[in-house]
Design an enzyme around this catalytic site. Sequence first.
Site, PDB file in Angstrom:
ATOM      1  N   THR A 125     -24.751 -38.330 -29.888  1.00  0.00           N
ATOM      2  CA  THR A 125     -24.974 -38.846 -31.202  1.00  0.00           C
ATOM      3  C   THR A 125     -26.012 -40.077 -31.232  1.00  0.00           C
ATOM      4  O   THR A 125     -26.102 -40.412 -30.229  1.00  0.00           O
ATOM      5  CB  THR A 125     -23.786 -39.392 -31.895  1.00  0.00           C
ATOM      6  OG1 THR A 125     -24.085 -40.083 -32.987  1.00  0.00           O
ATOM      7  CG2 THR A 125     -22.897 -40.358 -30.972  1.00  0.00           C
ATOM      8  N   ASP A 126     -26.737 -40.218 -32.052  1.00  0.00           N
ATOM      9  CA  ASP A 126     -27.913 -41.243 -32.334  1.00  0.00           C
ATOM     10  C   ASP A 126     -27.024 -42.514 -32.313  1.00  0.00           C
ATOM     11  O   ASP A 126     -27.570 -43.513 -31.997  1.00  0.00           O
ATOM     12  CB  ASP A 126     -28.622 -41.241 -33.428  1.00  0.00           C
ATOM     13  CG  ASP A 126     -27.714 -41.232 -34.842  1.00  0.00           C
ATOM     14  OD1 ASP A 126     -26.549 -41.144 -34.779  1.00  0.00           O
ATOM     15  OD2 ASP A 126     -28.418 -41.361 -35.895  1.00  0.00           O
ATOM     16  N   GLU A 127     -25.694 -42.534 -32.508  1.00  0.00           N
ATOM     17  CA  GLU A 127     -25.120 -44.039 -32.492  1.00  0.00           C
ATOM     18  C   GLU A 127     -24.889 -44.676 -31.343  1.00  0.00           C
ATOM     19  O   GLU A 127     -24.506 -45.788 -31.142  1.00  0.00           O
ATOM     20  CB  GLU A 127     -23.465 -43.769 -33.035  1.00  0.00           C
ATOM     21  CG  GLU A 127     -23.837 -43.148 -34.568  1.00  0.00           C
ATOM     22  CD  GLU A 127     -22.352 -43.257 -35.301  1.00  0.00           C
ATOM     23  OE1 GLU A 127     -21.570 -44.262 -35.021  1.00  0.00           O
ATOM     24  OE2 GLU A 127     -22.311 -42.376 -36.230  1.00  0.00           O
ATOM     25  N   TYR A 167     -15.960 -45.829 -31.110  1.00  0.00           N
ATOM     26  CA  TYR A 167     -16.508 -44.486 -31.412  1.00  0.00           C
ATOM     27  C   TYR A 167     -17.590 -44.280 -30.430  1.00  0.00           C
ATOM     28  O   TYR A 167     -18.053 -43.062 -29.713  1.00  0.00           O
ATOM     29  CB  TYR A 167     -16.676 -43.869 -32.653  1.00  0.00           C
ATOM     30  CG  TYR A 167     -17.423 -42.725 -32.656  1.00  0.00           C
ATOM     31  CD1 TYR A 167     -17.081 -41.305 -32.238  1.00  0.00           C
ATOM     32  CD2 TYR A 167     -18.808 -42.680 -33.643  1.00  0.00           C
ATOM     33  CE1 TYR A 167     -17.904 -40.346 -32.454  1.00  0.00           C
ATOM     34  CE2 TYR A 167     -19.758 -41.594 -33.600  1.00  0.00           C
ATOM     35  CZ  TYR A 167     -19.165 -40.350 -33.007  1.00  0.00           C
ATOM     36  OH  TYR A 167     -19.878 -39.179 -33.020  1.00  0.00           O
ATOM     37  N   LYS A 189     -18.549 -42.158 -27.061  1.00  0.00           N
ATOM     38  CA  LYS A 189     -19.845 -41.277 -26.892  1.00  0.00           C
ATOM     39  C   LYS A 189     -20.837 -41.578 -25.857  1.00  0.00           C
ATOM     40  O   LYS A 189     -21.494 -40.646 -25.267  1.00  0.00           O
ATOM     41  CB  LYS A 189     -20.449 -40.968 -28.209  1.00  0.00           C
ATOM     42  CG  LYS A 189     -19.735 -40.301 -29.279  1.00  0.00           C
ATOM     43  CD  LYS A 189     -19.131 -38.843 -28.885  1.00  0.00           C
ATOM     44  CE  LYS A 189     -20.476 -38.083 -28.985  1.00  0.00           C
ATOM     45  NZ  LYS A 189     -19.763 -36.429 -28.670  1.00  0.00           N
TER      46      LYS A 189
HETATM   47  P1  NAD Z   1     -15.073 -32.920 -36.103  1.00  0.00           P
HETATM   48  O1  NAD Z   1     -14.196 -34.325 -36.198  1.00  0.00           O
HETATM   49  O2  NAD Z   1     -15.209 -32.396 -37.570  1.00  0.00           O
HETATM   50  O3  NAD Z   1     -14.526 -31.972 -34.956  1.00  0.00           O
HETATM   51  C1  NAD Z   1     -14.322 -32.120 -33.615  1.00  0.00           C
HETATM   52  C2  NAD Z   1     -13.357 -30.955 -33.259  1.00  0.00           C
HETATM   53  O4  NAD Z   1     -13.036 -31.378 -31.931  1.00  0.00           O
HETATM   54  C3  NAD Z   1     -12.139 -30.716 -33.858  1.00  0.00           C
HETATM   55  O5  NAD Z   1     -12.005 -29.414 -34.212  1.00  0.00           O
HETATM   56  C4  NAD Z   1     -10.846 -31.159 -33.125  1.00  0.00           C
HETATM   57  O6  NAD Z   1      -9.754 -30.563 -33.400  1.00  0.00           O
HETATM   58  C5  NAD Z   1     -11.591 -30.861 -31.725  1.00  0.00           C
HETATM   59  N1  NAD Z   1     -10.997 -31.838 -30.820  1.00  0.00           N
HETATM   60  C6  NAD Z   1     -10.454 -33.160 -30.927  1.00  0.00           C
HETATM   61  N2  NAD Z   1     -10.099 -33.721 -29.870  1.00  0.00           N
HETATM   62  C7  NAD Z   1      -9.984 -32.503 -28.939  1.00  0.00           C
HETATM   63  C8  NAD Z   1      -9.540 -32.527 -27.615  1.00  0.00           C
HETATM   64  N3  NAD Z   1      -9.028 -33.502 -26.961  1.00  0.00           N
HETATM   65  N4  NAD Z   1      -9.572 -31.241 -27.086  1.00  0.00           N
HETATM   66  C9  NAD Z   1     -10.118 -30.037 -27.520  1.00  0.00           C
HETATM   67  N5  NAD Z   1     -10.680 -30.090 -28.889  1.00  0.00           N
HETATM   68  C10 NAD Z   1     -10.549 -31.316 -29.579  1.00  0.00           C
HETATM   69  O7  NAD Z   1     -16.367 -33.476 -35.624  1.00  0.00           O
HETATM   70  P2  NAD Z   1     -18.069 -33.204 -36.000  1.00  0.00           P
HETATM   71  O8  NAD Z   1     -18.462 -33.942 -37.080  1.00  0.00           O
HETATM   72  O9  NAD Z   1     -17.920 -31.550 -35.966  1.00  0.00           O
HETATM   73  O10 NAD Z   1     -18.770 -33.381 -34.540  1.00  0.00           O
HETATM   74  C11 NAD Z   1     -18.842 -32.659 -33.535  1.00  0.00           C
HETATM   75  C12 NAD Z   1     -19.632 -33.354 -32.414  1.00  0.00           C
HETATM   76  O11 NAD Z   1     -20.720 -33.805 -32.956  1.00  0.00           O
HETATM   77  C13 NAD Z   1     -19.021 -34.537 -32.152  1.00  0.00           C
HETATM   78  O12 NAD Z   1     -19.089 -34.601 -30.583  1.00  0.00           O
HETATM   79  C14 NAD Z   1     -19.735 -35.528 -32.592  1.00  0.00           C
HETATM   80  O13 NAD Z   1     -19.802 -36.908 -31.767  1.00  0.00           O
HETATM   81  C15 NAD Z   1     -21.278 -35.191 -32.740  1.00  0.00           C
HETATM   82  N6  NAD Z   1     -21.998 -35.511 -33.811  1.00  0.00           N
HETATM   83  C16 NAD Z   1     -21.517 -35.578 -35.016  1.00  0.00           C
HETATM   84  C17 NAD Z   1     -22.390 -35.898 -36.254  1.00  0.00           C
HETATM   85  C18 NAD Z   1     -21.910 -35.862 -37.522  1.00  0.00           C
HETATM   86  O14 NAD Z   1     -22.695 -36.504 -38.321  1.00  0.00           O
HETATM   87  N7  NAD Z   1     -20.750 -35.343 -38.060  1.00  0.00           N
HETATM   88  C19 NAD Z   1     -23.634 -36.541 -35.856  1.00  0.00           C
HETATM   89  C20 NAD Z   1     -23.989 -36.268 -34.323  1.00  0.00           C
HETATM   90  C21 NAD Z   1     -23.179 -35.813 -33.517  1.00  0.00           C
END
Ligand code: NAD
Length: 326
Positions: free
Chosen positions: A125-127, A149, A153
């Site tokens: 992530t950009d964070e 968080y 990451k």
């Molecule tokens: P989300 O919280 O909607 O989904 C996370 C998923 O991971 C869920 O299905 C959850 O059940 C699963 N999970 C959690 N812990 C787990 C574990 N121990 N083992 C297996 N599965 C597990 O998150 P998201 O928004 O879809 O983000 C997905 C990824 O993208 C993350 O790594 C996040 O850091 C990254 N990201 C998100 C954003 C954003 O804006 N949402 C931006 C940049 C990067």
Amino acid sequence: MRLLVTGGAGFIGSHYVRRLLSGACPGHEETYVTVLDKLTYAGNTANLPMDHPRLTLVRGDVCDRRLLLDTLPGHDAVVHFAAESHVDRSIHDASVFARTNVVGTQNLLDSCLHTGVRKVVHVSTDEVYGSIGEGSWTEDHPLLPNSPYAASKAGADLMARAYWRTHGLDVSVTRCSNNYGPYQHPEKMIPRFVTNLLDGRDVPLYGDGRHMREWLHVDDHCRAVQLVLDKGEPGARYNIGGLELSNEELTRRLLRLCGADWSRVRPVADRKGHDRRYSVDDTRIRDELGFEPRVPLDEGLAGAVRWYRDNRAWWEPLTHTDGEAG
Ligand code: NAD
């Protein structure tokens, strides 16, 4: 190809899987997908085409080494989305963030190494960069995460680098800005605001509302991840940016799309340690992999509002928590 997608039942992971199985990714019309997901509060099988003949769901934890060593053999590549993803939750309790995001990623990388998986894309992530007053981060900027968080990451992101550098594992890392779109849990800012407005409730805006974020439609992010899987260089990190807006301006646009006005905004105390601004320089992925976002923000936001309006049955059971939006 056989692809294992961790966190494939969450917001971005499920979009990625639906996209891949819909035939939208040239060269992947025959790709089989295994989703490995713990199905935490954020994971939902209703996000996935469960009857699709090329989809298998394995319910499990990325920290479970035995499960990974049993499941990974036969897969050519892994796209690693699984994470605890909500900053506010990490402020209340960071322990599960350290476990899933850092230990889970290390466990996954190590298991890939031991089972001969050819390629891993780690979704960061950009964070991880912290907060920036002016200008934009390139991929070479030091990581200075501020929230638990972001720190977890950053730990995962550096672990990916270490497995590439030390063991020669083919890992590429993506660092994307904020995503929005359908199927996002209503604890996050855009769905939280939209579902509140659809329910006739106020929206909680943090602090002075001047925090700056870049917004990218989830479909563009998933297309970028696909490019990195297909063409990304081992060891490379790729920033993926979006359109920059203040939270105040984003709120105005959401109010307009929901037919509401500023009287529905309830200012709330700022989040602890709230980063002021994120901004990535994504020249590398544009120049080297030919990435170009396709969804204009206003069109994407209007589509997202329409989706939440039409899919109340999906989000209503998820809106009974009372945190602030993040
Ligand atoms: P989300 O919280 O909607 O989904 C996370 C998923 O991971 C869920 O299905 C959850 O059940 C699963 N999970 C959690 N812990 C787990 C574990 N121990 N083992 C297996 N599965 C597990 O998150 P998201 O928004 O879809 O983000 C997905 C990824 O993208 C993350 O790594 C996040 O850091 C990254 N990201 C998100 C954003 C954003 O804006 N949402 C931006 C940049 C990067």
